[in-house]
Design a protein around this motif. Structure first.
Motif, PDB file in Angstrom:
ATOM      1  N   LEU A 143      69.933  29.950  59.283  1.00 26.23           N
ATOM      2  CA  LEU A 143      69.349  28.973  60.211  1.00 26.23           C
ATOM      3  C   LEU A 143      67.892  29.280  60.526  1.00 26.23           C
ATOM      4  CD1 LEU A 143      72.322  28.583  62.738  1.00 26.23           C
ATOM      5  CD2 LEU A 143      71.575  26.912  61.034  1.00 26.23           C
ATOM      6  N   ASN A 144      67.507  30.554  60.420  1.00 25.00           N
ATOM      7  CA  ASN A 144      66.142  30.962  60.763  1.00 25.00           C
ATOM      8  C   ASN A 144      65.324  31.357  59.536  1.00 25.00           C
ATOM      9  OD1 ASN A 144      66.099  31.017  63.891  1.00 25.00           O
ATOM     10  ND2 ASN A 144      67.983  32.111  63.374  1.00 25.00           N
ATOM     11  N   ASN A 145      65.683  30.769  58.370  1.00 24.10           N
ATOM     12  CA  ASN A 145      64.927  30.997  57.133  1.00 24.10           C
ATOM     13  C   ASN A 145      64.727  32.474  56.810  1.00 24.10           C
ATOM     14  OD1 ASN A 145      64.355  28.271  56.251  1.00 24.10           O
ATOM     15  ND2 ASN A 145      63.088  28.107  58.095  1.00 24.10           N
ATOM     16  N   LEU A 183      66.696  35.727  49.987  1.00 22.02           N
ATOM     17  CA  LEU A 183      67.485  34.604  50.477  1.00 22.02           C
ATOM     18  C   LEU A 183      66.634  33.351  50.308  1.00 22.02           C
ATOM     19  CD1 LEU A 183      69.969  33.416  51.946  1.00 22.02           C
ATOM     20  CD2 LEU A 183      68.797  33.880  54.108  1.00 22.02           C
ATOM     21  N   ASN A 184      67.008  32.495  49.379  1.00 21.62           N
ATOM     22  CA  ASN A 184      66.262  31.264  49.102  1.00 21.62           C
ATOM     23  C   ASN A 184      67.020  30.061  49.656  1.00 21.62           C
ATOM     24  OD1 ASN A 184      64.209  32.597  47.600  1.00 21.62           O
ATOM     25  ND2 ASN A 184      65.609  32.711  45.844  1.00 21.62           N
ATOM     26  N   ILE A 185      66.331  29.302  50.515  1.00 22.42           N
ATOM     27  CA  ILE A 185      66.922  28.114  51.134  1.00 22.42           C
ATOM     28  C   ILE A 185      66.147  26.898  50.650  1.00 22.42           C
ATOM     29  CG2 ILE A 185      67.415  26.950  53.320  1.00 22.42           C
ATOM     30  CD1 ILE A 185      67.545  29.792  54.572  1.00 22.42           C
ATOM     31  N   GLY A 186      66.844  25.894  50.172  1.00 24.40           N
ATOM     32  CA  GLY A 186      66.208  24.721  49.585  1.00 24.40           C
ATOM     33  C   GLY A 186      65.230  24.033  50.523  1.00 24.40           C
ATOM     34  N   GLY A 187      64.119  23.582  49.992  1.00 22.95           N
ATOM     35  CA  GLY A 187      63.112  22.888  50.787  1.00 22.95           C
ATOM     36  C   GLY A 187      63.624  21.546  51.289  1.00 22.95           C
ATOM     37  N   GLY A 188      63.295  21.229  52.536  1.00 22.24           N
ATOM     38  CA  GLY A 188      63.704  19.953  53.117  1.00 22.24           C
ATOM     39  C   GLY A 188      65.186  19.858  53.418  1.00 22.24           C
ATOM     40  N   LEU A 189      65.865  21.009  53.424  1.00 23.90           N
ATOM     41  CA  LEU A 189      67.309  21.010  53.669  1.00 23.90           C
ATOM     42  C   LEU A 189      67.593  20.658  55.128  1.00 23.90           C
ATOM     43  CD1 LEU A 189      70.062  21.752  52.274  1.00 23.90           C
ATOM     44  CD2 LEU A 189      69.826  24.003  53.341  1.00 23.90           C
ATOM     45  N   ILE A 190      68.426  19.624  55.358  1.00 25.00           N
ATOM     46  CA  ILE A 190      68.823  19.230  56.713  1.00 25.00           C
ATOM     47  C   ILE A 190      70.186  19.848  57.002  1.00 25.00           C
ATOM     48  CG2 ILE A 190      69.378  17.297  58.233  1.00 25.00           C
ATOM     49  CD1 ILE A 190      67.511  15.575  56.553  1.00 25.00           C
ATOM     50  N   VAL A 191      70.219  20.672  58.071  1.00 32.90           N
ATOM     51  CA  VAL A 191      71.430  21.422  58.407  1.00 32.90           C
ATOM     52  C   VAL A 191      71.962  20.955  59.763  1.00 32.90           C
ATOM     53  CG1 VAL A 191      72.391  23.703  58.899  1.00 32.90           C
ATOM     54  CG2 VAL A 191      70.656  23.447  57.120  1.00 32.90           C
ATOM     55  N   ALA A 224      78.724  13.683  63.978  1.00 33.66           N
ATOM     56  CA  ALA A 224      77.973  12.433  64.156  1.00 33.66           C
ATOM     57  C   ALA A 224      76.539  12.541  63.652  1.00 33.66           C
ATOM     58  CB  ALA A 224      77.989  12.021  65.628  1.00 33.66           C
ATOM     59  N   LYS A 225      76.218  13.629  62.964  1.00 33.11           N
ATOM     60  CA  LYS A 225      74.893  13.798  62.362  1.00 33.11           C
ATOM     61  C   LYS A 225      74.999  13.618  60.852  1.00 33.11           C
ATOM     62  CE  LYS A 225      73.676  17.439  65.674  1.00 33.11           C
ATOM     63  NZ  LYS A 225      73.341  18.879  65.790  1.00 33.11           N
ATOM     64  N   ARG A 226      73.921  13.161  60.253  1.00 29.75           N
ATOM     65  CA  ARG A 226      73.841  13.104  58.786  1.00 29.75           C
ATOM     66  C   ARG A 226      73.061  14.330  58.331  1.00 29.75           C
ATOM     67  NH1 ARG A 226      72.606   7.894  55.650  1.00 29.75           N
ATOM     68  NH2 ARG A 226      74.033   9.004  54.266  1.00 29.75           N
ATOM     69  N   ALA A 227      73.667  15.126  57.462  1.00 35.03           N
ATOM     70  CA  ALA A 227      73.048  16.385  57.040  1.00 35.03           C
ATOM     71  C   ALA A 227      73.424  16.697  55.599  1.00 35.03           C
ATOM     72  CB  ALA A 227      73.499  17.515  57.959  1.00 35.03           C
ATOM     73  N   HIS A 228      72.592  17.554  54.963  1.00 36.00           N
ATOM     74  CA  HIS A 228      72.922  18.049  53.621  1.00 36.00           C
ATOM     75  C   HIS A 228      73.971  19.156  53.691  1.00 36.00           C
ATOM     76  CE1 HIS A 228      68.552  16.746  52.963  1.00 36.00           C
ATOM     77  NE2 HIS A 228      69.268  15.938  52.212  1.00 36.00           N
ATOM     78  N   LEU A 229      73.898  19.966  54.760  1.00 40.56           N
ATOM     79  CA  LEU A 229      74.761  21.139  54.892  1.00 40.56           C
ATOM     80  C   LEU A 229      75.283  21.213  56.323  1.00 40.56           C
ATOM     81  CD1 LEU A 229      75.906  23.891  53.840  1.00 40.56           C
ATOM     82  CD2 LEU A 229      73.736  24.925  54.586  1.00 40.56           C
ATOM     83  N   TYR A 230      76.610  21.403  56.454  1.00 43.15           N
ATOM     84  CA  TYR A 230      77.244  21.579  57.761  1.00 43.15           C
ATOM     85  C   TYR A 230      77.661  23.043  57.897  1.00 43.15           C
ATOM     86  CZ  TYR A 230      77.409  16.491  57.932  1.00 43.15           C
ATOM     87  OH  TYR A 230      77.063  15.157  57.943  1.00 43.15           O
ATOM     88  N   ILE A 231      77.146  23.706  58.935  1.00 38.30           N
ATOM     89  CA  ILE A 231      77.479  25.110  59.185  1.00 38.30           C
ATOM     90  C   ILE A 231      78.301  25.178  60.468  1.00 38.30           C
ATOM     91  CG2 ILE A 231      76.588  27.404  59.692  1.00 38.30           C
ATOM     92  CD1 ILE A 231      74.194  26.823  57.981  1.00 38.30           C
ATOM     93  N   LEU A 232      79.488  25.761  60.376  1.00 40.44           N
ATOM     94  CA  LEU A 232      80.403  25.819  61.517  1.00 40.44           C
ATOM     95  C   LEU A 232      80.841  27.260  61.744  1.00 40.44           C
ATOM     96  CD1 LEU A 232      81.266  23.265  59.432  1.00 40.44           C
ATOM     97  CD2 LEU A 232      82.564  22.627  61.442  1.00 40.44           C
ATOM     98  N   ASP A 233      80.637  27.753  62.970  1.00 39.04           N
ATOM     99  CA  ASP A 233      81.008  29.125  63.328  1.00 39.04           C
ATOM    100  C   ASP A 233      82.227  29.071  64.251  1.00 39.04           C
ATOM    101  OD1 ASP A 233      81.115  31.807  63.711  1.00 39.04           O
ATOM    102  OD2 ASP A 233      79.116  32.012  64.589  1.00 39.04           O
TER     103      ASP A 233
END
Length: 498
Positions: A358-360, A372-380, A444-453
């Motif tokens: 979450l913090n790049n 750790l490479n995170i895709g550019g413009g990734l909506i989480v 209820a959000k539109r995202a590329h990746l959903y992270i659930l803890d």
């Protein structure tokens, strides 16, 4: 054998819009290992608090020849040792009995001489339950002991409880219930149903009953349509006959026999009313069907498609807090459409890895090695483990989370959330309700990746099954931590083990 008899029990919370219990009648045997299941807010915790006299019923009676102890109970975190903290609450606690119980959970008795704040959630649950089982011989009421426990600890705790003689347990973990209970008390829409067996046998029976009720419901709806059509035809005929009393026969030009026609009209009206009555009775019968079937409407989400196949890539990733190693040489990928489970014991670094993503790749007061490479413009979209500090109204929370408000409330409603509570402040909600609010905002959000803890803590079992079906249907790209074994086995198509 001893019975807990509940007779005409009524209870509602002050200011509550609806009663929690209305003339509840049931009997439970203290030799049973009883699991309580049902939607959040249906009264599982309330019933246990009524049994142990933390709450007083509005009417009715509870009779039992046993005394009750309730878990969880509070201990003083500032006590010198864990044993001191337990002895302050349980004055009859004997060290040798407690040590014997701890051995049954594969827990070293050394834990008793540690400071309370050094215990993990799993250690704290085990030591408190062992303490309760070691004193007085009271009957235990165990309320959701598995929240925040890793899968390994849940297995040990389930095996421990399976060897006990009797207790009442409220839990939403299906695999855990299957391990340790032999009776299910299901809090349905129409009341309480007691059934022999574990969760799996209860669920199979429930689905079979629902299918039978639905088939009967469809047959009845067809009958109602047929009867309504017959009633309309009979009414139409009766009207025509009634009107003919005042007419002239076109062939002969003579007036009708009004007595005969009147008699005929009366018979037709009587027949029409009889058919209408049968239709109304069928409608009444229909309304009694599906009274216990849980409404589990399918949920919908609209995940975004990412432009590249790979969203996250880690190579020999390590994380350190000072001299402490959290994890080392971790290599993994998260690709589009994958549902990736982060697994491991409590303290293995699952939440820390989520923070890194979450913090790049940066965490304050920590250092990393590897890449750790995170895709550019990734909506989480992210649902945190801790929801205790949620404040304000639900609508305000949805806006703060940039969630679609209409979809947010629709999801809450489908998760069994009472519409009458939509205007409530978040501080007035239960833990299970708060977790549903957090999940609804995520979905209820539109995202590329959903992270659930740990998204399922405190969430009822029916809602868990709905959420499973949602993820299996829409296949969003997910990275999640969850200790519900049944959920992980159904949802995850890849695992990162820490």
């Amino acid at each position: 054998m001893s019975l807990i008899n509940i007779t005409d029990l009524c209870f509602s919370y002050p200011g509550g819009a609806e009663s929690v219990f209305e003339n509840l009648n049931t009997a439970l045997d203290t030799d049973w290992k009883t699991g309580l299941i049902g939607r959040n807010g249906k009264g599982k915790t309330t019933l246990m608090r009524l049994l142990c006299k933390q709450l007083v019923p509005d009417a009715g009676e509870i009779s039992a020849s046993v005394k009750f102890d309730y878990f969880p109970f509070e201990t003083r975190a500032q006590s010198p040792t864990v044993y001191d903290a337990l002895a302050e609450v349980l004055p009859d606690l004997e060290l040798w009995r407690l040590q014997k119980e701890l051995a049954l959970t594969d827990t070293d008795a050394e834990i008793l001489w540690r400071a309370p704040l050094t215990l993990s959630p799993g250690e704290l649950v085990k030591v408190k339950l062992c303490a309760l089982f070691s004193v007085n011989g009271n009957f235990l009421l165990i309320d959701e002991p598995t929240n925040h426990l890793d899968m390994f600890s849940r297995g040990i705790l389930g095996g421990y409880l399976a060897k006990k003689r009797g207790f009442i347990l409220a839990s939403h973990d299906r695999a855990f219930l299957d391990l340790c209970v032999n009776r299910i008390v299901a809090f349905n829409r129409s009341g309480v149903r007691v059934q022999r067996g574990n969760f799996s046998s209860w669920y199979a029976d429930m689905k079979q009953r629902e299918e039978s009720e639905r088939a009967q419901n469809e047959r009845l709806k067809r009958d109602i349509r047929r009867l309504e059509e017959s009633a309309k035809r009979a009414e139409s005929w009766a009207d025509k006959v009634e009107k003919s009393k005042y007419g002239i026969d076109k062939g002969s030009g003579e007036a009708y026999d009004k007595g005969f026609i009147g008699h005929k009209a009366a018979k037709m009206n009587k027949r029409a009313k009889a058919i209408e009555k049968r239709a109304n009775e069928a409608i009444d019968e229909k309304s009694a069907l599906l009274k216990d079937a849980e409404r589990a409407d399918p949920l919908k989400i609209a995940p975004l498609a990412y432009a590249k196949p790979r969203l996250i890539e880690a190579r020999k990733l390590s994380l350190y807090y000072g001299e402490k190693t959290v994890f080392e040489n971790l290599t993994f990928e998260v690709n589009g459409g994958e549902r990736v489970a982060l697994t491991g014991r409590n303290g293995s670094g699952k939440t820390s890895l989520i923070k890194l993503i979450l913090n790049n790749g940066q965490i304050e007061n920590a250092r990393t090695d590897g890449t750790l490479n995170i895709g550019g413009g990734l909506i989480v979209a992210y649902a945190p483990q801790n929801d205790e500090n949620m404040r304000g109204s639900m609508a305000e929370y949805a806006r703060e989370q940039n969630a679609d408000g209409t979809l947010f409330f629709a999801i809450l409603n489908k998760l069994g959330f009472d519409k009458s509570k939509f205007g409530d402040d978040l501080t007035a909600l239960s833990r299970g309700q708060l977790k549903k609010v957090s999940l609804a905002a995520l979905l209820a959000k539109r995202a590329h990746l959903y992270i659930l803890d740990e998204p399922l803590n405190y969430v009822d079992v029916i809602s868990r099954i709905q959420i499973e079906e949602l993820f299996l249907t829409y296949k969003p790209t997910m990275l999640f931590v969850e200790h519900d074994r049944a959920f992980c086995e159904k949802i995850a198509d890849k695992t990162i083990a820490l």
